[in-house]
Design a protein around this motif. Structure first.
Motif, PDB file in Angstrom:
ATOM      1  N   THR A 152       3.563  -7.596  -6.533  1.00 37.45           N
ATOM      2  CA  THR A 152       4.945  -8.061  -6.450  1.00 37.45           C
ATOM      3  C   THR A 152       5.714  -7.195  -5.458  1.00 37.45           C
ATOM      4  O   THR A 152       5.594  -5.962  -5.485  1.00 37.45           O
ATOM      5  N   VAL A 153       6.519  -7.817  -4.610  1.00 36.20           N
ATOM      6  CA  VAL A 153       7.290  -7.092  -3.601  1.00 36.20           C
ATOM      7  C   VAL A 153       8.280  -6.141  -4.281  1.00 36.20           C
ATOM      8  O   VAL A 153       9.037  -6.542  -5.161  1.00 36.20           O
ATOM      9  N   VAL A 154       8.235  -4.894  -3.833  1.00 40.13           N
ATOM     10  CA  VAL A 154       9.169  -3.868  -4.313  1.00 40.13           C
ATOM     11  C   VAL A 154      10.307  -3.702  -3.309  1.00 40.13           C
ATOM     12  O   VAL A 154      11.472  -3.615  -3.686  1.00 40.13           O
ATOM     13  N   SER A 155       9.957  -3.652  -2.017  1.00 41.73           N
ATOM     14  CA  SER A 155      10.976  -3.471  -0.987  1.00 41.73           C
ATOM     15  C   SER A 155      10.389  -3.778   0.392  1.00 41.73           C
ATOM     16  O   SER A 155       9.193  -3.999   0.535  1.00 41.73           O
ATOM     17  N   LEU A 156      11.269  -3.764   1.368  1.00 39.26           N
ATOM     18  CA  LEU A 156      10.876  -3.936   2.761  1.00 39.26           C
ATOM     19  C   LEU A 156      11.264  -2.668   3.510  1.00 39.26           C
ATOM     20  O   LEU A 156      12.336  -2.111   3.280  1.00 39.26           O
ATOM     21  N   THR A 157      10.386  -2.215   4.404  1.00 38.96           N
ATOM     22  CA  THR A 157      10.677  -1.044   5.219  1.00 38.96           C
ATOM     23  C   THR A 157      11.139  -1.527   6.590  1.00 38.96           C
ATOM     24  O   THR A 157      10.523  -2.421   7.167  1.00 38.96           O
ATOM     25  N   VAL A 158      12.214  -0.928   7.084  1.00 37.82           N
ATOM     26  CA  VAL A 158      12.753  -1.311   8.387  1.00 37.82           C
ATOM     27  C   VAL A 158      12.522  -0.195   9.390  1.00 37.82           C
ATOM     28  O   VAL A 158      12.765   0.972   9.102  1.00 37.82           O
ATOM     29  N   ASP A 159      12.053  -0.587  10.563  1.00 40.50           N
ATOM     30  CA  ASP A 159      11.973   0.327  11.696  1.00 40.50           C
ATOM     31  C   ASP A 159      13.302   0.190  12.434  1.00 40.50           C
ATOM     32  O   ASP A 159      13.547  -0.825  13.096  1.00 40.50           O
ATOM     33  N   ILE A 160      14.162   1.170  12.276  1.00 33.76           N
ATOM     34  CA  ILE A 160      15.512   1.098  12.834  1.00 33.76           C
ATOM     35  C   ILE A 160      15.476   0.986  14.353  1.00 33.76           C
ATOM     36  O   ILE A 160      16.255   0.252  14.948  1.00 33.76           O
ATOM     37  N   ALA A 161      14.563   1.698  15.013  1.00 34.18           N
ATOM     38  CA  ALA A 161      14.493   1.685  16.482  1.00 34.18           C
ATOM     39  C   ALA A 161      14.279   0.278  17.032  1.00 34.18           C
ATOM     40  O   ALA A 161      14.904  -0.111  18.017  1.00 34.18           O
ATOM     41  N   SER A 162      13.411  -0.491  16.399  1.00 30.48           N
ATOM     42  CA  SER A 162      13.139  -1.845  16.888  1.00 30.48           C
ATOM     43  C   SER A 162      14.005  -2.894  16.186  1.00 30.48           C
ATOM     44  O   SER A 162      14.070  -4.038  16.625  1.00 30.48           O
ATOM     45  N   GLY A 163      14.631  -2.505  15.070  1.00 29.99           N
ATOM     46  CA  GLY A 163      15.470  -3.449  14.333  1.00 29.99           C
ATOM     47  C   GLY A 163      14.669  -4.516  13.616  1.00 29.99           C
ATOM     48  O   GLY A 163      15.142  -5.630  13.430  1.00 29.99           O
ATOM     49  N   THR A 164      13.441  -4.164  13.203  1.00 28.56           N
ATOM     50  CA  THR A 164      12.591  -5.138  12.526  1.00 28.56           C
ATOM     51  C   THR A 164      12.005  -4.570  11.235  1.00 28.56           C
ATOM     52  O   THR A 164      11.926  -3.359  11.051  1.00 28.56           O
ATOM     53  N   VAL A 165      11.563  -5.486  10.386  1.00 26.30           N
ATOM     54  CA  VAL A 165      10.838  -5.099   9.175  1.00 26.30           C
ATOM     55  C   VAL A 165       9.462  -4.643   9.638  1.00 26.30           C
ATOM     56  O   VAL A 165       8.784  -5.350  10.376  1.00 26.30           O
ATOM     57  N   SER A 166       9.050  -3.449   9.227  1.00 25.00           N
ATOM     58  CA  SER A 166       7.747  -2.931   9.651  1.00 25.00           C
ATOM     59  C   SER A 166       6.686  -3.071   8.566  1.00 25.00           C
ATOM     60  O   SER A 166       5.511  -3.202   8.874  1.00 25.00           O
ATOM     61  N   HIS A 167       7.096  -3.026   7.294  1.00 24.12           N
ATOM     62  CA  HIS A 167       6.150  -3.101   6.180  1.00 24.12           C
ATOM     63  C   HIS A 167       6.744  -3.849   4.992  1.00 24.12           C
ATOM     64  O   HIS A 167       7.949  -3.792   4.760  1.00 24.12           O
ATOM     65  N   VAL A 168       5.867  -4.519   4.271  1.00 20.97           N
ATOM     66  CA  VAL A 168       6.198  -5.098   2.968  1.00 20.97           C
ATOM     67  C   VAL A 168       5.575  -4.165   1.953  1.00 20.97           C
ATOM     68  O   VAL A 168       4.378  -3.887   2.006  1.00 20.97           O
ATOM     69  N   ARG A 169       6.375  -3.664   1.052  1.00 20.27           N
ATOM     70  CA  ARG A 169       5.880  -2.741   0.026  1.00 20.27           C
ATOM     71  C   ARG A 169       5.771  -3.511  -1.284  1.00 20.27           C
ATOM     72  O   ARG A 169       6.722  -4.157  -1.698  1.00 20.27           O
ATOM     73  N   PHE A 170       4.584  -3.439  -1.889  1.00 19.09           N
ATOM     74  CA  PHE A 170       4.394  -4.161  -3.147  1.00 19.09           C
ATOM     75  C   PHE A 170       3.652  -3.293  -4.151  1.00 19.09           C
ATOM     76  O   PHE A 170       2.989  -2.323  -3.800  1.00 19.09           O
ATOM     77  N   ARG A 171       3.812  -3.652  -5.391  1.00 16.90           N
ATOM     78  CA  ARG A 171       3.150  -2.947  -6.484  1.00 16.90           C
ATOM     79  C   ARG A 171       2.217  -3.935  -7.148  1.00 16.90           C
ATOM     80  O   ARG A 171       2.609  -5.048  -7.478  1.00 16.90           O
ATOM     81  N   GLY A 172       0.969  -3.514  -7.332  1.00 18.20           N
ATOM     82  CA  GLY A 172       0.006  -4.413  -7.959  1.00 18.20           C
ATOM     83  C   GLY A 172      -1.324  -3.746  -8.164  1.00 18.20           C
ATOM     84  O   GLY A 172      -1.471  -2.535  -7.989  1.00 18.20           O
ATOM     85  N   GLY A 173      -2.285  -4.535  -8.539  1.00 24.23           N
ATOM     86  CA  GLY A 173      -3.616  -4.015  -8.805  1.00 24.23           C
ATOM     87  C   GLY A 173      -3.720  -3.452 -10.207  1.00 24.23           C
ATOM     88  O   GLY A 173      -2.762  -3.451 -10.972  1.00 24.23           O
ATOM     89  N   ARG A 174      -4.889  -2.973 -10.510  1.00 19.04           N
ATOM     90  CA  ARG A 174      -5.131  -2.460 -11.862  1.00 19.04           C
ATOM     91  C   ARG A 174      -4.277  -1.249 -12.177  1.00 19.04           C
ATOM     92  O   ARG A 174      -3.836  -1.065 -13.301  1.00 19.04           O
ATOM     93  N   LEU A 175      -4.030  -0.397 -11.183  1.00 19.32           N
ATOM     94  CA  LEU A 175      -3.284   0.828 -11.438  1.00 19.32           C
ATOM     95  C   LEU A 175      -1.795   0.699 -11.130  1.00 19.32           C
ATOM     96  O   LEU A 175      -1.045   1.639 -11.315  1.00 19.32           O
ATOM     97  N   ARG A 176      -1.395  -0.494 -10.674  1.00 20.60           N
ATOM     98  CA  ARG A 176       0.010  -0.778 -10.367  1.00 20.60           C
ATOM     99  C   ARG A 176       0.603   0.218  -9.370  1.00 20.60           C
ATOM    100  O   ARG A 176       1.755   0.616  -9.461  1.00 20.60           O
TER     101      ARG A 176
END
Length: 140
Positions: free
Chosen positions: A25-49
């Motif tokens: 499940t999406v936790v947050s989005l990481t933004v690269d301020i220099a380019s003004g774009t989303v650089s990563h989708v951060r999610f929590r999941g898997g067996r160990l969450r």
């Protein structure tokens, strides 16, 4: 266009065959301020969450019901980052400009379209940097 708050909580699913279960499940989005774009989708999941960061390039589509990803090959353990939501906003001169409530972005390109604060909208061209203490923007 979508808001960061609309993406938070969405399931992350593989684009492949139907029936494949969610990766997390999406936790947050990481933004690269220099380019003004989303650089990563951060999610929590898997067996160990555990929280995982997936590079924007691996995202196939983002819609109202899920984030579909082409591959998780670029997935990596999430390193500390500075999310936009809830961050204090300061101008380059140190004047307070409220707190970040939300941000709009283009779901195709990941480009940040606007940052919404308690004191109004901030255009992406005004973003200078983000750190532990605040999001820094150019004065209007």
């Amino acid at each position: 266009m979508m808001l960061f708050t609309e993406v938070r909580g969405l399931p992350v699913v593989p684009s492949g065959p139907a029936g494949a279960g969610p990766l997390g499940t999406v936790v947050s989005l990481t933004v690269d301020i220099a380019s003004g774009t989303v650089s990563h989708v951060r999610f929590r999941g898997g067996r160990l969450r555990r929280e995982t960061a997936l590079a924007w390039d691996a995202v196939d589509t983002i819609g109202p019901s899920a984030v579909r990803v082409r591959s998780t090959a670029s997935a990596e353990p999430a390193v500390p980052h500075h999310g936009l939501l809830g961050h204090r906003v300061l101008t380059e001169a140190g004047s307070a400009h409220g707190t970040v409530l939300d941000a709009a972005f283009d779901t195709s390109t990941g480009r940040v379209l606007a940052v919404f604060t308690t004191r109004g909208e901030v255009a992406p061209e005004r973003l200078l940097g983000i750190g532990d203490h605040a999001l820094v923007v150019r004065a209007a």
